[in-house]
Design an enzyme around this catalytic site. Structure first.
Site, short mmCIF file in Angstrom:
data_model
loop_
_atom_site.label_atom_id
_atom_site.label_comp_id
_atom_site.label_asym_id
_atom_site.label_seq_id
_atom_site.Cartn_x
_atom_site.Cartn_y
_atom_site.Cartn_z
N GLY A 267 39.17 40.98 39.79
CA GLY A 267 38.03 40.38 41.22
C GLY A 267 38.56 38.11 41.05
CB SER B 102 36.28 35.73 38.22
OG SER B 102 36.71 36.92 37.06
CG PHE C 229 27.69 41.17 36.00
CD1 PHE C 229 28.17 41.33 34.97
CD2 PHE C 229 26.93 41.05 36.94
CE1 PHE C 229 27.40 42.99 35.28
CE2 PHE C 229 26.38 41.88 37.67
CZ PHE C 229 26.37 43.39 36.83
CB SER D 218 34.62 38.98 37.43
OG SER D 218 33.92 39.62 35.90
CD GLU E 31 45.71 35.85 30.20
OE1 GLU E 31 46.38 35.17 30.84
OE2 GLU E 31 45.88 35.36 29.03
CE1 TYR F 87 31.74 28.80 29.23
CE2 TYR F 87 30.44 26.40 30.24
CZ TYR F 87 31.40 27.39 30.78
OH TYR F 87 31.61 28.00 31.69
P1 FAD Z 1 41.36 38.37 37.07
O1 FAD Z 1 41.23 36.89 37.28
O2 FAD Z 1 41.44 39.83 38.47
O3 FAD Z 1 42.33 38.49 36.19
C1 FAD Z 1 42.92 37.78 35.27
C2 FAD Z 1 44.11 38.59 34.36
O4 FAD Z 1 43.73 39.45 33.89
C3 FAD Z 1 45.09 38.46 35.03
O5 FAD Z 1 46.11 38.00 33.82
C4 FAD Z 1 45.48 39.91 35.86
O6 FAD Z 1 47.25 40.01 35.13
C5 FAD Z 1 44.43 40.45 34.38
N1 FAD Z 1 44.36 41.79 34.73
C6 FAD Z 1 43.20 41.71 35.09
N2 FAD Z 1 42.84 43.78 35.43
C7 FAD Z 1 43.58 43.52 35.39
C8 FAD Z 1 43.98 45.37 34.77
N3 FAD Z 1 43.70 46.27 35.61
N4 FAD Z 1 45.08 45.85 34.36
C9 FAD Z 1 45.92 44.74 33.56
N5 FAD Z 1 45.62 43.53 33.19
C10 FAD Z 1 44.23 42.91 34.30
N6 FAD Z 1 34.71 34.72 31.09
C11 FAD Z 1 33.59 35.20 30.50
O7 FAD Z 1 34.54 36.12 29.45
N7 FAD Z 1 32.12 34.58 30.55
C12 FAD Z 1 31.44 34.36 32.16
O8 FAD Z 1 30.75 33.81 31.47
C13 FAD Z 1 32.99 33.50 32.61
N8 FAD Z 1 31.91 32.86 33.56
C14 FAD Z 1 33.14 32.17 34.35
C15 FAD Z 1 32.34 31.54 35.77
C16 FAD Z 1 33.01 31.26 36.88
C17 FAD Z 1 32.37 30.92 37.83
C18 FAD Z 1 34.42 31.39 36.67
C19 FAD Z 1 35.23 31.01 37.71
C20 FAD Z 1 35.13 32.40 36.06
C21 FAD Z 1 34.09 32.85 34.49
N9 FAD Z 1 34.94 33.50 33.73
C22 FAD Z 1 34.33 34.25 32.23
C23 FAD Z 1 36.29 33.98 33.75
C24 FAD Z 1 36.76 35.02 34.74
O9 FAD Z 1 35.80 35.98 35.10
C25 FAD Z 1 37.16 36.12 33.26
O10 FAD Z 1 38.17 35.72 32.35
C26 FAD Z 1 37.23 37.65 33.78
O11 FAD Z 1 37.21 38.47 32.64
C27 FAD Z 1 37.80 38.04 34.75
O12 FAD Z 1 37.76 39.08 35.95
P2 FAD Z 1 38.96 39.62 37.17
O13 FAD Z 1 38.52 40.64 37.09
O14 FAD Z 1 38.07 38.75 37.80
O15 FAD Z 1 40.98 39.16 36.25
#
Ligand code: FAD
Length: 556
Positions: free
Chosen positions: A141, A143, A209, A212, A271, A477
């Site tokens: 996503g 995020s 949510f 992501s 990651e 946090y």
């Molecule tokens: P991305 O940002 O797209 O990728 C993150 C990493 O994972 C990158 O290294 C990417 O290469 C890798 N990746 C992604 N998909 C795959 C795949 N299919 N295979 C292998 N590697 C992959 N996190 C929480 O845990 N809890 C929260 O409550 C939370 N709240 C948040 C609130 C805000 C406002 C923000 C900005 C972030 C928050 N986060 C939170 C952080 C974030 O949402 C998490 O880290 C989330 O798990 C990232 O998921 P994503 O799909 O957006 O991954």
């Protein structure tokens, strides 16, 4: 086959979707509060981000050969090199990312974005990338807030961003075992909708949510707000399939195994460095009959935290345990809307009761405890918790604030962009520590952040909540904010961010409870897991990916 147009992306410059933004118009207490604590005038003219056309987007370095190989594997339509796609896939949503993108400081953005439809196409992309000695960065996503997506600025090879957005299906549910096979690109709402239609939930609800993905959660070891009941993603994920340079890794969806060191655990938090997660088998639960979040007040932080600890040691099994320190409580009050929620329950009658009890309202702390399950289970849990709350001097204030918190939780992320438009830098750092270290860690972190504000000569604000309780400890946090001074805002941010992260290390915490390592936290990894630990992680990365083609530069 899902269409590329169905893949949602966030704004290139901030959180969420176009047209949705935070506003303080209906929150009359917020502007005076912000003025008081960080000296920022919310009513002054805002400075929105520049137009996309004004960004200095570096040209794509995609070679004709790689373009042909990718198009051959996916079809031309799914191999995209527009400036907007490349910029959207270049960063996550950390404050550093947002400040840099607004300043057009883009450095090494992907040369191309590919949108495979299934695992076979991901294998084909992997083969093409390796044959070209290019770099592959999986994108869920977008995020993350740990710098987990950006290619190293000195990367001379071609950079391919692999967007998993078309892999968004719940593939099957084993209703007998409570296990669901889900494609890794499914965003939170996608997968909960599909599970919900059949009466199930995964129970993973991070604040991010809406934007992501399952694969991103696994790759960053995410944690959702109901983790007290459902577990963190590391508990929820029972098996996965991962496309790697040497083949496709697959683990079995067994409840537990003693087949050597856990390969499943190695993929968790990797990651993108150990391959592309294409699907996972996750634990799912029948949707609860009843779900309720109750608000409580405690006279101070110390007693509130002690109550959370006592709840975790008791027979009560709530789904959420959360308490804000007094500063975060004041911030919550400042964001209340006219005549709604908080205003109602913070009635003059209640204030009078609290004053009669001798409470200092400046020290008061707001807590939310969530319950879910059968009506009988919820009633019993509430009774157990009520006793513990009372024993620690707290009082219940009913469902109103909890319902409000539940409604607001996915809107809160928009506030950071709103503040940034007005010259304020705000971000978060989170950790976990054992109960015995929690309060000293809190004191150390707050003190260090305040010192860092003094060092910068700015008026700053730091607040904290405890969430995600475990048998042996909990997550703390921290949110900090300050008005950017003259000069480089990223350098000012670094002073505060480093201070809080270093405090975690010095006070027996971990570098992150759920935001992962990325590039943002990697310099603290050896302090956290020791030098031999770092060597071990490096060794695994090298064994799987000797050419450093998979998201290089992250974690170690
Ligand atoms: P991305 O940002 O797209 O990728 C993150 C990493 O994972 C990158 O290294 C990417 O290469 C890798 N990746 C992604 N998909 C795959 C795949 N299919 N295979 C292998 N590697 C992959 N996190 C929480 O845990 N809890 C929260 O409550 C939370 N709240 C948040 C609130 C805000 C406002 C923000 C900005 C972030 C928050 N986060 C939170 C952080 C974030 O949402 C998490 O880290 C989330 O798990 C990232 O998921 P994503 O799909 O957006 O991954």
């Amino acid at each position: 086959m899902p269409d590329i147009k169905t893949v949602q992306h966030m704004k290139w410059w901030g959180w969420g979707v176009d047209g949705v933004a935070f506003s303080h118009d209906d929150k009359p207490s917020l502007a005076p509060f912000v003025q008081k604590v960080i000296d920022v005038d919310l009513n002054a003219p805002a400075e929105p981000p520049m137009a996309f056309e004004d960004l200095a987007v570096p040209a794509s370095q995609l070679s004709e050969d790689l373009q042909k190989a990718l198009s051959g594997a996916l079809g031309d339509e799914y191999v995209v090199s527009t400036d907007l796609d490349r910029v959207v896939h270049a960063f996550g949503k950390s404050l550093r990312d947002l400040v840099r993108i607004r300043a057009s400081d883009l450095r090494r953005i992907p040369d191309v974005v590919v949108y495979p439809a299934d695992e076979a196409q991901i294998v084909a992309v992997m083969d093409a990338v390796l044959a070209a000695d290019a770099v592959l960065i999986p994108f869920g996503g977008g995020s993350n807030i740990a710098g987990s997506l950006e290619a190293p600025s000195d990367e001379t090879r071609q950079v391919v961003s692999l967007d998993l957005g078309r892999l968004n299906k719940v593939l099957s549910i084993d209703e007998e075992s409570g296990l669901a096979r889900i494609q890794a690109g499914a965003l939170g709402p996608d997968l909960e909708k599909q599970l919900g239609e059949r009466g199930w939930t995964m129970g993973h609800f991070p604040d991010s949510f809406t934007h992501s993905s399952l694969g991103g959660w696994i790759a960053t070891r995410s944690s959702g707000m109901q983790s007290d009941k459902f577990g963190d993603i590391a508990d929820i994920t029972r098996a996965m399939r991962v496309v790697q340079p040497g083949g496709t890794l697959a683990t079995r969806a067994v409840p537990v195994t003693s087949s050597g060191p856990s390969v499943r655990e190695m993929i968790l938090g990797s990651e993108g460095r150990l391959g592309v997660i294409t699907e996972a088998t996750v634990q799912v639960h029948r949707k609860p009959e009843k779900r309720v979040v109750i608000g409580y007040f405690f006279p101070d932080w110390k007693r509130g935290v002690a109550a959370m600890q006592a709840i975790s040691a008791s027979d009560a099994t709530p789904s959420i345990t959360r308490i804000s320190d007094s500063r975060e409580t004041q911030f919550s009050f400042a964001t209340r809307k006219v005549s709604k929620g908080f205003s109602k329950f913070m009635s003059s009658a209640l204030i009078a009761v609290l004053k009669r009890r001798g409470w200092d309202l400046e020290q008061m702390c707001l807590s939310f405890i969530g319950y879910e399950g059968s009506a009988e289970h919820v009633a019993r849990q509430r009774k157990l918790v009520k006793k513990i709350v009372a024993a620690h001097g707290g009082i219940g204030v009913g469902e109103g604030p909890g319902a409000l918190y539940d409604q607001k939780k996915f809107d809160t992320p928009y506030i950071r962009d709103f503040l940034l438009d007005r010259g304020a830098l705000a971000d978060v750092s989170e950790t976990s520590a054992s109960w015995s270290h929690l309060m000293p860690l809190y004191d150390t972190a707050v003190e260090r952040v305040q010192k860092s504000f003094a060092q910068l000569g700015v008026k700053g604000w730091v607040m904290c909540h405890l969430s995600h309780s475990y048998h042996s400890g909990a997550c703390l946090y921290f949110t900090f904010a300050f008005k950017a001074g003259e000069g480089d805002p990223v350098a000012q941010y670094d002073v505060v961010k480093s201070a809080v992260q270093q405090a975690f290390m010095d006070a027996n915490g971990t570098l992150s409870h759920h935001h992962a390592v990325g590039t943002e936290h990697s310099r603290w990894l050896a302090d956290d897991i020791s030098e031999p630990g770092v060597q071990m992680v490096s060794g695994i990365f090298t064994a799987v990916d000797p050419g450093r083609n998979l998201n290089p530069g992250k974690i170690v």
